[in-house]
Design a protein around this motif. Structure first.
Motif, PDB file in Angstrom:
ATOM      1  N   VAL A  95       0.775  -1.105  -0.038  1.00  0.00           N
ATOM      2  CA  VAL A  95       0.025  -0.052  -0.213  1.00  0.00           C
ATOM      3  C   VAL A  95       0.901   1.194   0.019  1.00  0.00           C
ATOM      4  CG1 VAL A  95      -1.940   1.478   1.207  1.00  0.00           C
ATOM      5  CG2 VAL A  95      -1.540  -1.349   1.310  1.00  0.00           C
ATOM      6  N   TYR A  96       0.612   2.455  -0.633  1.00  0.00           N
ATOM      7  CA  TYR A  96       1.267   3.474  -0.973  1.00  0.00           C
ATOM      8  C   TYR A  96       0.366   4.764  -0.800  1.00  0.00           C
ATOM      9  CZ  TYR A  96       3.724   0.001  -4.417  1.00  0.00           C
ATOM     10  OH  TYR A  96       4.151  -0.870  -4.909  1.00  0.00           O
ATOM     11  N   TYR A  97       1.048   5.575   0.004  1.00  0.00           N
ATOM     12  CA  TYR A  97       0.445   6.992   0.209  1.00  0.00           C
ATOM     13  C   TYR A  97       1.210   8.050  -0.677  1.00  0.00           C
ATOM     14  CZ  TYR A  97      -1.125  11.102   2.583  1.00  0.00           C
ATOM     15  OH  TYR A  97      -1.324  12.249   3.041  1.00  0.00           O
ATOM     16  N   ALA A  98       0.636   8.928  -1.283  1.00  0.00           N
ATOM     17  CA  ALA A  98       1.482   9.921  -2.023  1.00  0.00           C
ATOM     18  C   ALA A  98       0.499  11.166  -2.038  1.00  0.00           C
ATOM     19  CB  ALA A  98       1.762   9.476  -3.385  1.00  0.00           C
ATOM     20  N   MET A  99       1.375  12.366  -2.152  1.00  0.00           N
ATOM     21  CA  MET A  99       0.748  13.539  -2.280  1.00  0.00           C
ATOM     22  C   MET A  99       1.068  14.446  -3.601  1.00  0.00           C
ATOM     23  SD  MET A  99       0.964  14.664   1.575  1.00  0.00           S
ATOM     24  CE  MET A  99       0.305  16.429   1.265  1.00  0.00           C
ATOM     25  N   TYR A 100       0.176  15.316  -3.942  1.00  0.00           N
ATOM     26  CA  TYR A 100       0.911  16.392  -5.071  1.00  0.00           C
ATOM     27  C   TYR A 100       1.205  17.590  -3.990  1.00  0.00           C
ATOM     28  CZ  TYR A 100       1.702  18.524  -9.483  1.00  0.00           C
ATOM     29  OH  TYR A 100       2.368  19.055 -10.631  1.00  0.00           O
ATOM     30  N   ARG A 101       2.499  18.097  -4.010  1.00  0.00           N
ATOM     31  CA  ARG A 101       3.031  18.989  -3.155  1.00  0.00           C
ATOM     32  C   ARG A 101       3.782  20.065  -3.781  1.00  0.00           C
ATOM     33  NH1 ARG A 101       3.809  17.330   2.876  1.00  0.00           N
ATOM     34  NH2 ARG A 101       4.950  15.966   2.151  1.00  0.00           N
ATOM     35  N   GLU A 102       3.497  21.125  -3.707  1.00  0.00           N
ATOM     36  CA  GLU A 102       4.443  22.166  -4.383  1.00  0.00           C
ATOM     37  C   GLU A 102       4.821  21.741  -5.895  1.00  0.00           C
ATOM     38  OE1 GLU A 102       7.649  22.753  -1.732  1.00  0.00           O
ATOM     39  OE2 GLU A 102       6.535  23.506  -0.228  1.00  0.00           O
ATOM     40  N   ALA A 207      -4.178  13.862  -2.992  1.00  0.00           N
ATOM     41  CA  ALA A 207      -3.321  12.765  -2.316  1.00  0.00           C
ATOM     42  C   ALA A 207      -4.110  11.509  -2.963  1.00  0.00           C
ATOM     43  CB  ALA A 207      -3.452  12.943  -1.007  1.00  0.00           C
ATOM     44  N   THR A 208      -3.337  10.486  -2.765  1.00  0.00           N
ATOM     45  CA  THR A 208      -4.026   9.157  -3.070  1.00  0.00           C
ATOM     46  C   THR A 208      -3.531   8.120  -2.343  1.00  0.00           C
ATOM     47  OG1 THR A 208      -3.998   7.594  -4.900  1.00  0.00           O
ATOM     48  CG2 THR A 208      -2.088   8.806  -4.888  1.00  0.00           C
ATOM     49  N   MET A 209      -4.131   6.886  -2.114  1.00  0.00           N
ATOM     50  CA  MET A 209      -3.666   5.711  -1.731  1.00  0.00           C
ATOM     51  C   MET A 209      -3.626   4.543  -2.933  1.00  0.00           C
ATOM     52  SD  MET A 209      -3.401   5.755   1.727  1.00  0.00           S
ATOM     53  CE  MET A 209      -3.827   6.700   3.151  1.00  0.00           C
ATOM     54  N   ALA A 210      -2.635   3.780  -2.956  1.00  0.00           N
ATOM     55  CA  ALA A 210      -2.714   2.931  -4.081  1.00  0.00           C
ATOM     56  C   ALA A 210      -1.980   1.613  -3.688  1.00  0.00           C
ATOM     57  CB  ALA A 210      -1.581   3.527  -4.974  1.00  0.00           C
TER      58      ALA A 210
END
Length: 245
Positions: A95-102, A207-210
């Protein structure tokens, strides 16, 4: 124990109890310290930035506030780490957690296990958002100008034979993606791997969980994605404050 450190910590705790500040005499009385000792420690704490003084009143300083915010960030991060580990074990996938930041794609946390390893980042995730489910899910949450800006900085390029071939095709795909739809990709980033990502939007944060699976287990992807969606739906409230770790 070092007595001077203990006394300084008691003074910090006492100051923290007074939102509008407190004078040295009151702080000395509340902590049971002799006034000269309290003055000496208070001056030292002001010098080091842990307290500030204004019109005879002492307040928490920037250094103390940084400690508090750092601890809060660590607690939020621990919440996400523990949650991802629970989902990894329940669903049986990384499981992955990611964001779009700056203006960039940032994979914040990954939870995998020896029997279910995560996808190896063989090509920089930030530069290949067009190719993986995480990137496509984040880009789909942006407005058109932000998407085009991202692709101007990180142009579409072939990663595998299955990767989208050009920016125009990718933009059309993203436009067709409804805001809360899961995004799936099959071997577009890594041969032998299929992935799915679900969008998480809290305020203005994308953000997203993958999850990912070996390609020979691709038939598990739809059910595993639904499990992830259900889990996120149940826990989104408690995760909302952790989105910005």
């Amino acid at each position: 124990m070092i007595g001077s450190v203990q006394r300084a910590m008691r003074l910090l705790e006492a100051v923290a109890e007074h939102e509008h500040g407190a004078p040295a005499k009151q702080l000395a009385r509340e902590t049971g310290l002799a006034l000269p000792t309290a003055y000496h420690l208070l001056r030292t704490l002001v010098h080091e930035g842990y307290l500030s003084r204004d019109k005879g009143l002492f307040f928490l300083g920037e250094a103390a506030e940084r400690l508090g915010s750092s601890g809060a960030r660590q607690k939020r991060r621990s919440t996400v780490v523990d949650t991802l580990a629970d989902w990894r074990d329940a669903i049986g996938v990384p499981v992955y957690y990611a964001m779009y930041r700056e203006g960039e794609i940032e994979v914040v946390c990954v939870s995998d296990a020896p029997g279910n390893p995560a996808v190896e980042e063989w090509a920089d995730f930030r530069e290949t958002g067009h190719a993986h489910a995480i990137g496509q899910c984040l880009l789909a949450q942006l407005d058109e100008d932000a998407r085009r800006d991202h692709l101007d900085r990180h142009p579409v390029q072939s990663i595998t034979p299955y990767t989208v071939r050009d920016g125009h095709t990718l933009l059309r795909r993203l436009e067709r993606t409804r805001r809360m739809d899961a995004v799936t990709e099959r071997q577009e980033y890594a041969l032998g791997t299929v992935c799915a990502a679900i969008p998480i939007t809290v305020g203005t944060t994308a953000a997203t969980m993958a999850i990912s699976l070996p390609a020979h287990q691709a038939d598990r992807l739809p059910a595993a994605t639904r499990q992830l969606q259900n889990a996120v739906g149940r826990h989104l409230g408690s995760l909302a404050l952790s989105i910005s770790i």
